[in-house]
Design an enzyme around this catalytic site. Structure first.
Site, short mmCIF file in Angstrom:
data_model
loop_
_atom_site.label_atom_id
_atom_site.label_comp_id
_atom_site.label_asym_id
_atom_site.label_seq_id
_atom_site.Cartn_x
_atom_site.Cartn_y
_atom_site.Cartn_z
N GLU A 234 6.71 0.21 6.58
CA GLU A 234 5.45 0.56 7.25
C GLU A 234 4.54 -0.66 7.07
O GLU A 234 3.95 -0.85 6.01
CB GLU A 234 4.84 1.81 6.62
CG GLU A 234 5.72 3.06 6.67
CD GLU A 234 5.87 3.62 8.08
OE1 GLU A 234 5.05 3.29 8.95
OE2 GLU A 234 6.83 4.38 8.31
N CYS A 268 -4.31 -0.22 8.33
CA CYS A 268 -3.24 -0.74 9.20
C CYS A 268 -3.45 -0.28 10.63
O CYS A 268 -3.08 -0.98 11.57
CB CYS A 268 -1.89 -0.28 8.69
SG CYS A 268 -1.76 1.50 8.54
P1 NAD Z 1 1.47 -6.55 0.39
O1 NAD Z 1 2.61 -6.74 1.29
O2 NAD Z 1 0.81 -7.72 -0.19
O3 NAD Z 1 1.86 -5.61 -0.83
C1 NAD Z 1 2.39 -4.32 -0.63
C2 NAD Z 1 3.18 -3.93 -1.86
O4 NAD Z 1 4.33 -4.75 -1.93
C3 NAD Z 1 2.43 -4.15 -3.17
O5 NAD Z 1 2.72 -3.10 -4.06
C4 NAD Z 1 3.02 -5.44 -3.68
O6 NAD Z 1 2.97 -5.58 -5.07
C5 NAD Z 1 4.45 -5.30 -3.22
N1 NAD Z 1 5.20 -6.55 -3.12
C6 NAD Z 1 4.75 -7.75 -2.72
N2 NAD Z 1 5.75 -8.65 -2.78
C7 NAD Z 1 6.85 -7.99 -3.23
C8 NAD Z 1 8.20 -8.37 -3.51
N3 NAD Z 1 8.62 -9.60 -3.34
N4 NAD Z 1 9.04 -7.42 -3.95
C9 NAD Z 1 8.63 -6.16 -4.13
N5 NAD Z 1 7.37 -5.74 -3.89
C10 NAD Z 1 6.50 -6.65 -3.45
O7 NAD Z 1 0.45 -5.64 1.22
P2 NAD Z 1 -1.01 -5.21 0.79
O8 NAD Z 1 -1.86 -6.42 0.88
O9 NAD Z 1 -0.96 -4.43 -0.47
O10 NAD Z 1 -1.38 -4.19 1.94
C11 NAD Z 1 -1.93 -4.56 3.14
C12 NAD Z 1 -0.87 -4.64 4.21
O11 NAD Z 1 -0.20 -3.39 4.31
C13 NAD Z 1 -1.43 -4.90 5.58
O12 NAD Z 1 -0.59 -5.78 6.28
C14 NAD Z 1 -1.43 -3.55 6.22
O13 NAD Z 1 -1.42 -3.54 7.64
C15 NAD Z 1 -0.19 -2.96 5.66
N6 NAD Z 1 -0.26 -1.51 5.73
C16 NAD Z 1 0.58 -0.86 6.57
C17 NAD Z 1 0.49 0.50 6.69
C18 NAD Z 1 1.40 1.27 7.61
O14 NAD Z 1 1.52 2.47 7.43
N7 NAD Z 1 2.03 0.64 8.58
C19 NAD Z 1 -0.45 1.20 5.95
C20 NAD Z 1 -1.29 0.49 5.10
C21 NAD Z 1 -1.17 -0.86 4.98
#
Ligand code: NAD
Length: 509
Positions: A234, A268
């Site tokens: 997502e 998002c």
């Molecule tokens: P992010 O991708 O930086 O982090 C998301 C999660 O992934 C965090 O828990 C982070 O620690 C983890 N993560 C990062 N690198 C990783 C790796 N190499 N291995 C395992 N885990 C890892 O995202 P964010 O900044 O926390 O959130 C914002 C983003 O999320 C935006 O792009 C937003 O659009 C998206 N988002 C999508 C939805 C949806 O339902 N489509 C909902 C909310 C947010």
């Protein structure tokens, strides 16, 4: 051992320190989770619902305190915490209380004539151990909903909150403990994704459910591919709002302002691009500017908009605005924060175009970008000119036209004459297309996402042999040929011709 310092982004107040988990702790947690999964898979749906109901009761009883903690962790105002974090979790639990049993019940499937005498079923079984990785923007909602869905489907969960929402991760752990929820079903693992991500995947969960950025989605999918772990992603969005000239401009601009700025634009499914038909463009912009100027920004008081949460995200917002202005965009409101404040002022930009980052990349901040369009064809072309495909909204008094446009937008959900409502009904599927991700959850889809959907065929087993078993031989080949031709022919005469061969086959001759 590395640690995470938790602070309130709105005030800078230190909320605490949390130690990050080591690789060994994570792999041990998987071992325990696997053991737990073996017993938990045998619980009935009623038992799982009863467990999850404990969480609901606890949240209802402690709602204000929970809203306060979420608000502190992220700098969001408490109304946002209630509306977009707490309410959806309660709504999800209520939905599954009412519907999960029916959704996960074994389903009888009709048999074709060729399988006469047999019974076909679909069984929905738990996958085992689910890894839920959550983001910081709606950490309560976007952690609890996949966790609850996975549990109702009979799985156990390893849950990793975002390092920027560790405090909310701890809140979730506290709720699980204090509500009396069954121990060992959910394990909360703390740490930075880039540091502990490898260990989380090395634990070989049966499925990974990530909500996060497209960049992280790509990394996780690549790593999961090593063990062929299924992923549900997502990811990010760049949602368009298309406004035709026949709309009620008051309503459309109210929606544009809220839908773009909710949670300081850190959603998002927030509106990131607004396309307005040329005849009403000037009036639309004027109304948006008036409304944005009236918004009150601050934290812990009578405010509409809180602070942003992530210092890195503010830098992205600033970079997008700088790039847009350099390429000819005009700022009508906001555009610059005071010093290093985490409060980025609600901003309105016009004269924007698709050469600018602000119209192409995910901004994820309190910025409204408005652009003109001429006709339906141009509106669809602009809306689809993106790598993302999460949600969209279409505004028109002509519902037929709005639906026609909705069908042409490549995305996971569309709201007509409203903003974001395609994700408001929990029974509807939620998820993205293109680089906004893959998979669907919410409603029945949320339980199927965490189930092994098993095909089962039952028969009494009284017959000595079957048509399709050995021996074959030339004669049987001829009978197959005649039977299949007659079965699938559109001509009645062929169907009749094939009957004798079919009867002989059925008698196993
Ligand atoms: P992010 O991708 O930086 O982090 C998301 C999660 O992934 C965090 O828990 C982070 O620690 C983890 N993560 C990062 N690198 C990783 C790796 N190499 N291995 C395992 N885990 C890892 O995202 P964010 O900044 O926390 O959130 C914002 C983003 O999320 C935006 O792009 C937003 O659009 C998206 N988002 C999508 C939805 C949806 O339902 N489509 C909902 C909310 C947010």
């Amino acid at each position: 051992m590395s640690e995470i310092i938790m602070t309130n982004p709105a005030t800078g107040e230190k909320l605490g320190v949390k130690k990050c988990w080591t690789r060994k702790q994570i792999l041990d947690a998987y071992k325990k989770a696997r053991e737990k999964a073996e017993s938990f898979k045998n619980t009935t749906i009623e038992q799982r619902i009863e467990e999850v109901r404990k969480i609901k009761r606890y949240i209802v009883e402690n709602m204000e305190e929970i809203a306060e903690k979420i608000s502190k962790d992220l700098g969001k105002i408490k109304s946002e915490a209630l509306l977009m974090e707490i309410f959806p979790v309660l709504d999800c639990i209520s939905y599954y209380e009412k519907n999960a049993k029916k959704i996960l019940k074994d389903k009888k499937v009709r048999n074709p004539i060729s399988l006469i005498g047999k019974k076909s079923y679909v069984f929905y079984e738990p996958l085992g151990v689910i890894l839920v990785i959550a983001p910081w923007n709606y950490p309560f909602n976007l952690s609890f909903i996949p966790i609850i869905s996975a549990i109702i489907a009979g799985n156990v969960v390893i849950y990793k909150p975002s390092e920027l929402a560790t405090y909310t991760g701890m809140l979730i752990e506290e709720i699980l403990e204090k509500s009396g929820f069954e121990k060992g079903v959910v394990t909360v693992v703390y740490g930075r994704g880039r540091e502990i991500g490898d260990a989380l995947i090395e634990g070989k969960p049966d499925k990974i459910f990530l909500t996060g950025s497209t960049t992280t989605g790509r990394i996780i999918m690549e790593k999961a591919a090593k063990y062929l772990i299924p992923v549900e992603l997502e990811l990010g969005g760049k949602d368009p709002m298309i406004v035709f000239e026949d709309v009620d401009l008051e309503r459309a601009t109210n929606a544009a302002v809220w839908g773009s700025l909710l949670n300081s634009g850190q959603a998002c499914v927030a509106i990131e691009r607004i396309y307005v038909q040329e005849n009403v463009y000037d009036d639309f912009v004027k109304l948006v500017v008036e409304k944005v100027k009236k918004l009150r920004q601050g934290w812990n008081g009578d405010y509409d908009i809180g602070s942003m949460t992530s210092p890195n995200q503010i830098k992205i917002v600033e970079d997008h605005i700088k790039d847009a202005v350099k390429k000819g965009a005009k700022i009508l409101v906001g555009g610059k924060r005071k010093g290093k404040s985490m409060f980025f002022p609600p901003t309105v930009l016009v004269n924007v175009n698709h050469k600018m980052k602000i119209m192409k990349e995910e901004t994820f901040g309190p910025v409204i970008c408005i652009m003109k369009f001429k006709d339906e064809k141009e509106a669809v072309k602009l809306a689809n000119d993106t790598i993302y495909g999460l949600n969209a909204s279409v505004w028109s008094d002509d519902i037929d036209r709005a639906v026609r446009i909705a069908r042409q937008i490549k995305c996971g959900g569309v709201a007509i004459n409203n903003a974001l409502t395609a994700s408001a009904n929990f029974a509807l599927p939620f998820g993205g297309t293109k680089q906004s991700g893959m998979g669907r959850y919410h409603g029945p889809y949320g339980l199927y996402a965490f189930s092994n959907i098993k095909a089962v065929m039952i028969e009494k087993g009284k017959k000595e042999t079957e048509i399709n078993w050995y021996p074959f031989g030339k004669e049987k080949y001829e009978r197959f040929l005649t039977t299949f031709k007659s079965l699938f022919s559109e001509k009645t005469v062929d169907k009749i011709k094939g009957l004798p061969a079919m009867i002989k086959l059925m008698r196993n001759k």
